[in-house]
Each structure stands twice: as structure tokens, then as C-alpha cells.
Enzyme design. Structure first.
Site, PDB file in Angstrom:
ATOM      1  N   ARG A 103      11.172  20.813   4.726  1.00  0.00           N
ATOM      2  CA  ARG A 103       9.783  19.781   3.825  1.00  0.00           C
ATOM      3  C   ARG A 103      10.942  18.183   3.348  1.00  0.00           C
ATOM      4  NH1 ARG A 103       9.880  23.961  -1.366  1.00  0.00           N
ATOM      5  NH2 ARG A 103      11.756  23.904  -1.736  1.00  0.00           N
ATOM      6  N   CYS A 107       9.937   9.683   4.523  1.00  0.00           N
ATOM      7  CA  CYS A 107      11.774   8.207   4.003  1.00  0.00           C
ATOM      8  C   CYS A 107       9.901   7.627   3.085  1.00  0.00           C
ATOM      9  CB  CYS A 107      10.785   7.090   4.998  1.00  0.00           C
ATOM     10  SG  CYS A 107      12.176   5.542   4.167  1.00  0.00           S
ATOM     11  N   ASN A 141       5.451  17.237  -4.123  1.00  0.00           N
ATOM     12  CA  ASN A 141       5.948  18.849  -5.106  1.00  0.00           C
ATOM     13  C   ASN A 141       8.010  18.482  -5.348  1.00  0.00           C
ATOM     14  OD1 ASN A 141       7.671  20.839  -4.091  1.00  0.00           O
ATOM     15  ND2 ASN A 141       6.106  21.303  -5.238  1.00  0.00           N
ATOM     16  N   GLU A 142       8.286  17.913  -6.572  1.00  0.00           N
ATOM     17  CA  GLU A 142       9.374  17.561  -7.126  1.00  0.00           C
ATOM     18  C   GLU A 142      10.024  17.035  -5.807  1.00  0.00           C
ATOM     19  OE1 GLU A 142      11.333  22.677  -7.644  1.00  0.00           O
ATOM     20  OE2 GLU A 142      11.045  22.163  -5.503  1.00  0.00           O
ATOM     21  N   CYS A 151      17.973   7.773   1.997  1.00  0.00           N
ATOM     22  CA  CYS A 151      17.430   8.093   3.111  1.00  0.00           C
ATOM     23  C   CYS A 151      18.054   6.807   3.248  1.00  0.00           C
ATOM     24  CB  CYS A 151      15.962   7.444   3.427  1.00  0.00           C
ATOM     25  SG  CYS A 151      15.433   7.443   4.955  1.00  0.00           S
ATOM     26  N   CYS A 153      17.894   4.934   6.559  1.00  0.00           N
ATOM     27  CA  CYS A 153      16.420   4.380   7.801  1.00  0.00           C
ATOM     28  C   CYS A 153      16.305   2.811   7.887  1.00  0.00           C
ATOM     29  CB  CYS A 153      15.507   5.314   8.318  1.00  0.00           C
ATOM     30  SG  CYS A 153      13.831   4.369   7.165  1.00  0.00           S
ATOM     31  N   CYS A 156      14.262   1.532   5.015  1.00  0.00           N
ATOM     32  CA  CYS A 156      15.429   1.747   3.637  1.00  0.00           C
ATOM     33  C   CYS A 156      15.599   0.101   3.921  1.00  0.00           C
ATOM     34  CB  CYS A 156      16.279   2.790   2.971  1.00  0.00           C
ATOM     35  SG  CYS A 156      15.132   4.182   3.117  1.00  0.00           S
ATOM     36  N   GLU A 305       6.440  26.396 -11.953  1.00  0.00           N
ATOM     37  CA  GLU A 305       6.876  26.925 -11.929  1.00  0.00           C
ATOM     38  C   GLU A 305       8.274  27.544 -12.938  1.00  0.00           C
ATOM     39  OE1 GLU A 305       8.732  25.611  -8.212  1.00  0.00           O
ATOM     40  OE2 GLU A 305       7.236  25.127  -7.376  1.00  0.00           O
TER      41      GLU A 305
END
EC number: 3.2.1.23
Length: 650
Positions: A103, A107, A141-142, A151, A153, A156, A305
């Protein structure tokens, strides 16, 4: 107040939905959190949208009077998107592309991913915009969890260079001068020569690396802002948008507090244990995380959570003992959580989270954990006015994103860990049952009595001026080693004694420094009122010469016994402490007691391992009393079983 579970109905046979929702109601829930990982179900092929599955889930939930928190599904892209547009996948430092799977492979700077994210969010929000059962929207999410904040790539690389052009007014000569690129012949003729700080021989320029950290933070913030703006446009400004932050907030390459400005409510995924841990993290570390989340917007927060069972992906961790996970939920509420969901309703039987155990395990039986949640929800509903009350703190821990980044860039000691230096200051005040806010350096802190400022190595003029004014007006501030060494660009300052531009405030300066390594603790000894007290320092030591300050502890060795380890200087109507080394718990306890007593801050006495948090509602006092031990304890004549939490009225 919302109390409920994280529910993934798509993981189960559709015929189980009715029974599951009945069980969720039996727990005492009033909300379910859904949808955050279901992009393919919503768009199985490009442009082919189908929300009917979640229409059914929401309609059935409404029949039970359950509310819904719906997540945008961008943390888990569909396989077709990765196949068609591989540029959306991030890259590791060696330029190995992240493959589809897991998950958060995306990027943050992929324009293609922004485009597809916008499409699915617009379709999703437009479809459910009139759905009253949805009480909040969670974005992604998070963010940044599990290394996804970094990253390397080409997206970036291009975005980083554009960021630098803007930051330096497209003036490459200005950048060269500020970064000192003549060193090692690193002078640039053009911005397109500037590399990302991927692995090289020796190390990259510290200024480049600091700008990379700022850029990474901005990358995450901009993507979050994109999602918030779309939702607000479609759903209206009154809609509630949240994000569920993970732990590890002191180690992330983004400033959580900056992102929090764009959302309505901070949510937190609270994991005192995880895979491979033989025991939970200490209670003060859990508490600090909760206070950090409350401090991000300086308001009560949600937990999206909370755990009930053992956790882990490939390796399983410690099993929370009976009532222990419930006790952590009491602790969360004590520190400002006012809505809580458990992860997860039922443990998975397929996929990567089979060993993230839930309220119900894969055998689908109601046992101890189910009834612990039920009991906790009942107790919280009966005390909603206390849960929703504001926490008043007279002590604040000040953290600084650039300082965290500077230590990631140059640790200076192999033992240096920014979060541990936060805990070193936080713990003794926590153990005196004092409310503590954990807040970023740029906010107003004038109303506190005590500021705890761990290793703020990067100095900023505006923050320094605020701190000096705070002390002048009667506040107490505690600095620790390596304070005010680096400027905004992560450079040292020619001609300045350390801590830079603070010599008058601390009443002295750093004469010598030493990085301490494993097993290299140094001895310190008390003088004046602290004569006869001995202790140790670790990690690093700033050795201080005083001008106007009083020495509290000196270094106790052959060569540096005339240099101070801890000093105290009166400045205006206030005081500034400088703790020049990573002192042991006993010394920190002594300093904290002195500060609390002289600041007239209420201390609540309790047995070791018993946490007490005071809340005041309608001129009446309430106490969360939390036994973190496996022993029977007492507080004010009230008995506490092992791992028991109680909310009592004075």
C-alpha cells in the site's frame, strides 16, 4: 461522541452483514469506519464507477442507526492504474521502482496520481454528498507511514528543483552562496544540476538535505490539501474532514502540524504494541503521542484505530493482557480523545493483516475482548461531558520539524534519537500527573508557565524572540544540549558562541562539546543546593561556561570539572535552564520537582505506574485513574485491579 469499529464488510460474505451490524450495535457502537482501501471496488476499470456495494452497507447501517466515517481510497490504488501509468509508483533511494502490492506505493508528486485521485474523490463525494449518515470523511490513510513519505523518482526530482527555484527566487548564485557549494567543488551553474540526496560517497551538503526535508513535507501537505479542497468544494465547508495519523511522528519527513491545519479533526491510530514487540512501549511514550495529537490543532482529537488484540503483519507482537487494551483506551480519553474506533471489528482471514487481531478473531466468537469493548463504551457514554471537556495545561513541550530533520541529516552521536530527548523531558512531568501540551515551535505559547524545549538545534529569529519574551514575562524554559547550533539553512554561524543568540538568555555559552557513544556515560555532580547529588549524562555533552547563570551540576572528570553540565539563569522575571547532556532519570526528576514547585503547578501524588489525569467540568473535578501495572494498586482509597482504568469524581 462517536464510538465504534473499523469495519471492512467487503472482506466477508455479504450474508454476514446483518449479523455483523447487530454485533456492532451490541457492542454499544454508534459509528463504523469504512471504504478506505476499496478503490478497485469503486472503479474496477478506468472510468467505470460503481458505489452500489457501499450504498447497501450504508443503507443497512442506517437501519441500525449507525453513523459512517467514509475514507477516500487513495492509499491503495487499483492494479490497472499502476499498469497503465507506472509513473505513479514511487522509487526507493536506489531508483528501484516500488512494485504494485502492499500500500501507499504512490509518489506524492505524481501529477498523474493527483489526476486519478481527484477523479475518484470527486465521483465518490458527489455520489454520497446528500448522505446524512456520513458524519466525517477521512482522507487517504496514515500519510507517510512505512517509509512512504520518501521517494526518489523523476517526478520528485523535477518537483524538488522547481521548489528550489521558487525558494531561491530562481537565483542559482544565491543558492550556491547560502549552501557553501564551493566546498568539495559542488557549485551549480543551473538548478537542473542539483541532485536529490540519494546515496553517494560520504554525504551530501547539509543545506541541500534540509531543503529536501522541507520539500518532502510540502509534498505530503500539498497532496492532503488537494483532497481536502475537493471534498469541501463538493460537500460544503461544514463537512468534517479528518486524517488518521500513524505513530512515529517524530521520525517522519513531513510536519504533521502543518498538514493538520487543512483538516477539521486530527485522528490518530494508537498502537502501544506492534509485531515483534515483547512488551508495550512505556506509558509516558503512549501519553506523549496522545498529547502530540491533541497539540497538532490544540483541540480534542479522535482515535480511528485503537487495538484490542495482538498485532503484526508477518511477525506477531505482545498480546495485551486482560483489560490492558481497554486501559489504553481510558488513557486516550484522559488525554483528549473524544471519539474512538477499534481496529478492527473482526480479524482478517486473507491478505496481509491476518495477524492484526480484532475485537472478534477469525473464529467469529464473542469472548473477553468483545465484552471489554462493550464495557468501555458503556462507561464512556455515561461520562460524555467529561470526555468532551477541554484539557488545560500549564506545561508545554515544544518540538521543531527542522530540528528533527537536522538530526536525521547529521545525528552527531550514534545514540542521538530526537524522540528519546523529547521523552527525557516529558517523562518526569508526566509522572507527576501534570497535564502537558506537545506543540510545534511556531504557535503562540505565551499562556504556559513552563516550556520544555528538547534539542532545538535549528534556531529561527521569530521563535527565539518569542521564547525570550516568554521568560522575561515570568516563564520558565528548559533547554537541552545542542540548542541553537544551526541556522535556517542547516549551517553553523561564524563568530557566534553556542547556543547562538541565546548567550544572554542562558547566562553562559558552550565552551567544549563531545559526542558520547554506547557505554560512554559521563559523571556529573551537584553543587550549591544540589551538593552531594551525583548522576550521569549520555548521548552528547555541551560543556558550559557561565557568565550570569548559576551552576547546578558540574562535569565530574579530570579535564572538565570546571565546566557546567546544568545551569540556571534568571532573565527578566523568569528563568532559563540549560541541561547540557542526556541526564539520567533521577536528575531529571529532581529538576522537574524544583520547576513544578516553584511554578505553583499542581502535582497529583500517585503510586508508581498509576497515572492520574485531572479534568474540570462545571467547577467539579474528575480524575481518570489508570493502573499501567499488573499489580493491584490504590489511589485515594480507591482500589484498582491490574490494568484497570476508572473515571472518578472527586
Amino acid at each position: 461522541m462517536f464510538l465504534g469499529v473499523d469495519y471492512y464488510p467487503e472482506h466477508w460474505d455479504k450474508d454476514m452483514l446483518e449479523e455483523d451490524l447487530n454485533n456492532i450495535i451490541e457492542l454499544g457502537s454508534n459509528v463504523i469506519r469504512i471504504g478506505e482501501f476499496a478503490w478497485h471496488m469503486m472503479e474496477s476499470e478506468e472510468g467505470k464507477f460503481d458505489f452500489s456495494y457501499f450504498d447497501r452497507v450504508i443503507n443497512e447501517a442506517k437501519k441500525k442507526r449507525l453513523n459512517v466515517i467514509f475514507g477516500t481510497p487513495t492509499a491503495t490504488m487499483p492494479a490497472w492504474l499502476a499498469k497503465k501509468h507506472p509513473d505513479v509508483l514511487g522509487e526507493f533511494e536506489d531508483n528501484t521502482k516500488r512494485v504494485f502490492g502492499g500500500r501507499r506505493q504512490y509518489c506524492f508528486n505524481s501529477k498523474t496520481y493527483h489526476k486519478y485521485s481527484e477523479i475518484i474523490i470527486r465521483k465518490l463525494a458527489s455520489h454520497f454528498k446528500d448522505e446524512k449518515a456520513i458524519v466525517a470523511w477521512q482522507i487517504d490513510n496514515e500519510f507517510g507511514h512505512e517509509g512512504s513519505d520518501i521517494c526518489f523518482c523523476n517526478n520528485c526530482k523535477e518537483a524538488f528543483r522547481n521548489y528550489l527555484k521558487e525558494a531561491y527566487n530562481n537565483d542559482i548564485n544565491k543558492l550556491n552562496e547560502i549552501w557553501g557549494t564551493r566546498f568539495w567543488s559542488q557549485t551549480y551553474n543551473d538548478f537542473d544540476e542539483i541532485p536529490m540526496p540519494a546515496k553517494t560517497i560520504t554525504t551530501h551538503n547539509p543545506s541541500l538535505r534540509m531543503e529536501w526535508e522541507r520539500f518532502r513535507s510540502l509534498s505530503v501537505e500539498n497532496y492532503a490539501k488537494l483532497q481536502v479542497n475537493i471534498l469541501k468544494e463538493i460537500l460544503g465547508e461544514d463537512s468534517i474532514v479528518i486524517h488518521d495519523f500513524s505513530g512515529g511522528y517524530f521520525d517522519k519527513s513531513f510536519d504533521l502540524s502543518k498538514l493538520a491545519k487543512h483538516i477539521d479533526i486530527v485522528a490518530y491510530n494508537n498502537y502501544p504494541v506492534w509485531g515483534g514487540q515483547k512488551e508495550p512501549i512505556p506509558p509516558y511514550e503512549i501519553a506523549c503521542g496522545l498529547d502530540f495529537m491533541r497539540g497538532a490543532k490544540r483541540q480534542n482529537f479522535w482515535i480511528t484505530e485503537a487495538i484490542m488484540g495482538a498485532q503484526g503483519h508477518d511477525v506477531i507482537g505482545y498480546l495485551p493482557r486482560p483489560n490492558q487494551a481497554k486501559m489504553w483506551s481510558y488513557q486516550a480519553m484522559a488525554h483528549g480523545c473524544n471519539s474512538l474506533m477499534y481496529f478492527r471489528y473482526r480479524g482478517a482471514t486473507k491478505g496481509a493483516e491476518q495477524y492484526c487481531y480484532g475485537i472478534i478473531d477469525q473464529d467469529n466468537r464473542k469472548r473477553r475482548k468483545f465484552y471489554e469493548v462493550q464495557d468501555f463504551f458503556k462507561d464512556m457514554k455515561e461520562n460524555e461531558n467529561v470526555i468532551n471537556s477541554e484539557i488545560k495545561s500549564e506545561v508545554a513541550v515544544i518540538y521543531d520539524y527542522e530540528s528533527m530533520a537536522s538530526f536525521r541529516i547529521q545525528r552527531q552521536s550514534f545514540l542521538m534519537d530526537y524522540k528519546n530527548e523529547v521523552y527525557r523531558l516529558y517523562r518526569p512531568f508526566y509522572e507527576n500527573n501534570v497535564n502537558i501540551d506537545v506543540i510545534p515551535s511556531y504557535v503562540d505559547f505565551s499562556e504556559y508557565k513552563v516550556l520544555l524545549i528538547p534539542t532545538m538545534i535549528v534556531f529561527k529569529t521569530e521563535v527565539q524572540e518569542k521564547i525570550k519574551e516568554f521568560v522575561k514575562n515570568g516563564g520558565k524554559v528548559v533547554f537541552t544540549f545542542r540548542t541553537a547550533i544551526k541556522d535556517y539553512y542547516n549551517n553553523l554561524v561564524l563568530g557566534e558562541l553556542n547556543p547562538s543568540f541565546y548567550n544572554d538568555l542562558i547566562g553562559g555559552f558552550v565552551e567544549e562539546i563531545e559526542s558520547l557513544q554506547e557505554g560512554q556515560d559521563v559523571k556529573i555532580k551537584g553543587v550549591n543546593n544540589f551538593a552531594g547529588i551525583e548522576g550521569t549524562g549520555a548521548v552528547f555533552r555541551d560543556m558550559l561556561k557561565t557568565t550570569t547563570a548559576q551552576s547546578l551540576f558540574m562535569y565530574d572528570d579530570k579535564f572538565y570539572n570546571e565546566l557546567s553540565a546544568i545551569t540556571l539563569n534568571k532573565y527578566g522575571r523568569g528563568e532559563a535552564y540549560y541541561i547540557g547532556t542526556g541526564v539520567d532519570d533521577n536528575i531529571m526528576n529532581i529538576i522537574a520537582k524544583k520547576i513544578l514547585s516553584e511554578s505553583n503547578i499542581e502535582v497529583i501524588e500517585s503510586d508508581s505506574g498509576v497515572e492520574v489525569v485531572k479534568r474540570r467540568v462545571n467547577n467539579e473535578d474528575y480524575y481518570f485513574v489508570i493502573n499501567h501495572t499488573n499489580l493491584k494498586k490504590e489511589f485515594n482509597g480507591i482500589s484498582l485491579n491490574a490494568y484497570e482504568g476508572k473515571l472518578i469524581k472527586k
